[in-house]
Every structure is written in C-alpha cells, then in structure tokens.
Enzyme design. Structure first.
Site, PDB file in Angstrom:
ATOM      1  CB  SER A  73     -46.171 -54.432 -33.393  1.00 16.86           C
ATOM      2  OG  SER A  73     -45.307 -53.765 -32.551  1.00 16.86           O
ATOM      3  CG  ASN A 153     -35.171 -57.556 -32.278  1.00 16.87           C
ATOM      4  OD1 ASN A 153     -35.841 -59.146 -32.611  1.00 16.87           O
ATOM      5  ND2 ASN A 153     -35.666 -56.895 -31.063  1.00 16.87           N
ATOM      6  CB  SER A 201     -41.558 -50.287 -38.489  1.00 19.81           C
ATOM      7  OG  SER A 201     -41.828 -49.082 -37.196  1.00 19.81           O
ATOM      8  CB  CYS A 326     -35.148 -53.706 -17.498  1.00 17.82           C
ATOM      9  SG  CYS A 326     -33.563 -53.236 -18.881  1.00 17.82           S
TER      10      CYS A 326
HETATM   11  C1  LIG Z   1     -39.007 -52.591 -33.549  1.00 11.31           C
HETATM   12  C2  LIG Z   1     -39.454 -53.933 -34.143  1.00 11.31           C
HETATM   13  C3  LIG Z   1     -40.709 -54.895 -33.854  1.00 11.31           C
HETATM   14  C4  LIG Z   1     -41.985 -53.436 -33.611  1.00 11.31           C
HETATM   15  O1  LIG Z   1     -42.200 -53.507 -34.790  1.00 11.31           O
HETATM   16  P1  LIG Z   1     -43.509 -51.281 -34.630  1.00 11.31           P
HETATM   17  O2  LIG Z   1     -43.237 -49.836 -35.276  1.00 11.31           O
HETATM   18  O3  LIG Z   1     -42.564 -50.854 -32.843  1.00 11.31           O
HETATM   19  O4  LIG Z   1     -44.568 -51.545 -33.693  1.00 11.31           O
HETATM   20  C5  LIG Z   1     -40.868 -55.534 -34.407  1.00 11.31           C
HETATM   21  N1  LIG Z   1     -39.843 -56.878 -34.862  1.00 11.31           N
HETATM   22  C6  LIG Z   1     -38.631 -56.034 -34.762  1.00 11.31           C
HETATM   23  C7  LIG Z   1     -37.670 -57.170 -35.438  1.00 11.31           C
HETATM   24  C8  LIG Z   1     -38.797 -55.322 -34.228  1.00 11.31           C
HETATM   25  O5  LIG Z   1     -36.710 -54.719 -34.682  1.00 11.31           O
END
Ligand SMILES: *Cc1c(COP(=O)(O)O)cnc(C)c1O
Length: 397
Positions: A73, A153, A201, A326
């Site tokens: 994020s 995602n 991440s 949800c």
């Molecule tokens: C999980 C995710 C994020 C956020 O990552 P964090 O490390 O949880 O802040 C951003 N973009 C995508 C596509 C994700 O799957």
C-alpha cells in the site's frame, strides 16, 4: 476439528522457514542502527546493503533503485503520488489506470482527482484483461502517469505489462505497476518489461507482513514520503526494519529459485479446482483461463451469497475469500467483478481460492468435495435460486 486448509494466499501467506531463519538474527545479534557510525551499526548497514542488492538482482535493477517501505500500500501511494507531483510541475495532470486496481491505487487516485488531477479508468474486458493498444489510445500530451497492475489480486489475470511498458516508454510517460501479486510468482524483470516504477510486498511471497519495496528507475524522481532522517536516500525516513527487510530478501530469493517448480505444482492444483468446480451447474470462472496467475481460482455460483459460502466453508476448516467487500460491512459486490461486467446478482456469489506451494492434492480433494455440497445446501435455502429454478427469472450464467 479437521486440519485447516488455507487457500487465501492472495490475502497473505505463511512465512517460510527460510524467511523466519533469515529474520531471527536481527531480533538478537544484529540489532544495530544502520545509520550509526560504530561497528555494531556498520554491521547492520552491511546487512541492509546485502538485502537491497539481493532484491535488485532478482528484479534486474540497481540496488540504488530499490527503496524499502512498509508494504504494498505504501509503495503504491509513494510511487503514484511522486509521478503525479512531478507531472504537475510540468503541467501534466492526467493519469491512466484500470477500473480493477487494488484500493491502494484507486483511493490514491481518487484523492488526486480531488486535488485537480484527471484520471482515465480503462474498462476491463469480461476476461479480466486490457490491451496495450487501449493504453496507447488513452495517452495524451498531458499524461503524467500510467499505473496498471501486473496481476489482479481477485481474478488472477496477468496483464500485458511489457507491451504497456513499451508504449509508455515510446510516448515518454512514466509507467508504474502494482506487482504485489506477481513478484515471486511469475517472472518480473523491470528492464525487459519496460517498468519505471513497481510496488512489491513481502507477505505475498512467504515473507513477513509490514515490509515491502518500491522500485524507481534512476532517471525518475521519487518523492520523499516520510520526512525525517536520510534513510532510503532521503526518500523515506525512519530506522530501517532490518529483520523484515532481510527476511523479505530471503523469501524472494527462495520464491524466484523455486518459481518454475512451485508454479507447475500450483497450476496442477488450480486446474483440478477449476475443472472440478465448474461441474457445479450455473457456475462460471472469472478471469481469463490462460493469462492467469498459477495460484488463482475465482468462480461465481449463481443464486447464493459468497459470504454464506465462506462462513460454511470456514466451519469445515477451509479458509477462502469472496469477492464481496463483506469485511468492510458493505454489501456491494467487488469492484473487480463489476469491472469485468458481471451483474450484481452473479458477482455476489463469488469464491476466490488462492493457493501456495504448501497446498496438497489431498486438500484439493477435500475442497472439491465440500464446495459443491455447500453450494447445493445454500441453493436449497435460497429464495433467489428457487425463483431461478421455477423460471420466474432467467439464469444469468
Ligand atoms: C496485498 C496487495 C496490496 C497491499 O499490500 P500490503 O503490503 O498489504 O499493503 C496492494 N496491491 C495488491 C495487488 C495486493 O494484492
């Protein structure tokens, strides 16, 4: 109770032993602050440099192009804001993205719109893809940034990143990609794929939570996101999360070394799930079958609520996810499924199963047994399903 079957790896993964072992020295022995000039600090600094070099090599960039952050994020926020602010300095206040990005991207862009930027949200095709041509057509003389995710995602589609990057490079527009679902899972090479900025991440590839990185090509200015000390070449102040960073580097190294093996296994399990679950009548796979992450299954079952399905599966030890928001207390279906053009009624009945190499064939057997049973049970008590079966409403899938 039966052993837990964890199939929500797009939300987060368990840390690997490799990552845990890489992290523990920093909880005790290597406790220095990399900014300290004494030996203890300088040892920590060496470890930090090593982790940065490792990650840079795996992405095919230079160590100084990697900036550590608190996760996906923050990386998305920093990259997008930087490109926006730098664009605005040149009178460029237009940004291009897709309608199905992660909220870390979409909410940053919504805020920029309030600050006077104009954002084009490209429509996603029903198969969960967009083309580089569509990006090219949307580029204007005042476009400051194109931000398109590497892989989605929720529906797992892999976008044509290298082609989009090539278009942006040719037009002189900065290209950022949220590669949080891709890094460690599919080949990522910032040079070959013409990427200017990229977010990753650690906790999505068996590393720890709360640590990530942004890659920013050296010709491109990155905005200081946290003010304070001179860490991360002045772009993000704060004493580095060294244990997290070292564990992230180790996890990524392991994920890349085993990528072919892991993705072959995941694809085999994924395809068994897709073929098996599509035998349920009035079900539909979301996202292109081929241009898809090796670990993603996303299926809609007509006439049921995804939340009920999730809760009943949870009671059987199966931890999955639904597309619906949800958790936020909202009853709106996922913006991703709506972006693919699914009607609300259908989008509500979605199930996402996201695998890792830790899942087993036996677990897939259990899922293939339990999901159709639970769907049948829920349809049995669903007024919506009853009216579909009576022909009062037409089936949509
Ligand atoms: C999980 C995710 C994020 C956020 O990552 P964090 O490390 O949880 O802040 C951003 N973009 C995508 C596509 C994700 O799957």
């Amino acid at each position: 109770m039966a052993k837990t079957i964890y199939v929500d790896n797009a939300a987060t993964t368990a840390m690997s032993d490799t990552a845990i072992n890489a992290m523990t020295p920093y909880l005790k022995e290597v406790y220095g602050n990399p900014s300290s000039l004494h030996t203890v600090g300088q040892v920590a600094k060496e470890h930090l440099d090593e982790a940065r070099a490792k990650i840079a090599k795996l992405l095919n960039c230079e160590p100084r192009e990697i900036y550590f952050t608190s996760g996906g994020s923050e990386s998305d926020n920093q990259a997008i804001r930087s490109a926006a602010v730098n664009g605005a300095k040149k009178g460029k206040k237009h940004i291009i993205t897709t309608a199905f990005e992660h909220h870390a991207v979409l909410h940053t862009l919504k805020k920029l719109e309030k600050e006077g930027f104009e954002v084009t949200y490209l429509n996603v095709h029903p198969d969960g893809l967009i083309t580089a041509k569509e990006v090219e057509k949307a580029i204007r003389s005042d476009t400051a940034l194109v931000t398109v995710m590497f892989a989605n995602n929720e529906v797992g589609t892999i976008l044509p990143i290298a082609e989009i990057g090539a278009v942006c490079r040719e037009k002189g527009v900065i290209f950022h990609t949220d590669a949080v679902q891709a890094v460690g899972h599919v080949p990522v090479d910032v040079k070959a794929q013409n990427i200017d900025m990229l977010s990753l991440s650690a906790h999505k590839f068996h590393g720890p939570k709360g640590v990530g990185a942004v890659y920013c090509r050296k010709q491109i200015p990155l905005l200081t996101f946290v003010e304070g000390g001179a860490q991360e070449r002045g772009r993000r102040a704060g004493t580095e999360n060294l244990g997290g960073i070292a564990a992230m580097a180790a996890a990524l190294e392991e994920a890349c070394a085993n990528m072919t093996k892991n993705s072959e296994k995941e694809k085999r399990l994924r395809d068994r799930l897709i073929d098996g679950l599509l035998k349920v009548p009035h079900s539909k796979l979301n996202g292109d079958r081929k241009q898809r992450l090796p670990n993603n299954v996303n299926i809609c079952f007509e006439g049921i609520e995804g939340e009920s399905l999730l809760l009943l599966l949870d009671a059987k030890g199966i931890c999955a996810s639904s597309g619906s928001a949800c958790t936020s207390g909202s009853l709106d279906p996922s913006h991703v499924l709506l972006a693919l053009g699914l009607p609300h009624e259908v989008a509500h009945g979605s199930l996402r199963l996201s695998l890792s190499e830790y899942n087993t064939e036996d677990e897939i057997d259990t899922i293939l047994k339990e999901v159709p049973r639970v769907v049948e049970y829920l349809r049995g008590i669903s007024p919506v399903w009853e009216s579909l079966e009576k022909g009062e409403k037409p089936h949509l899938i």
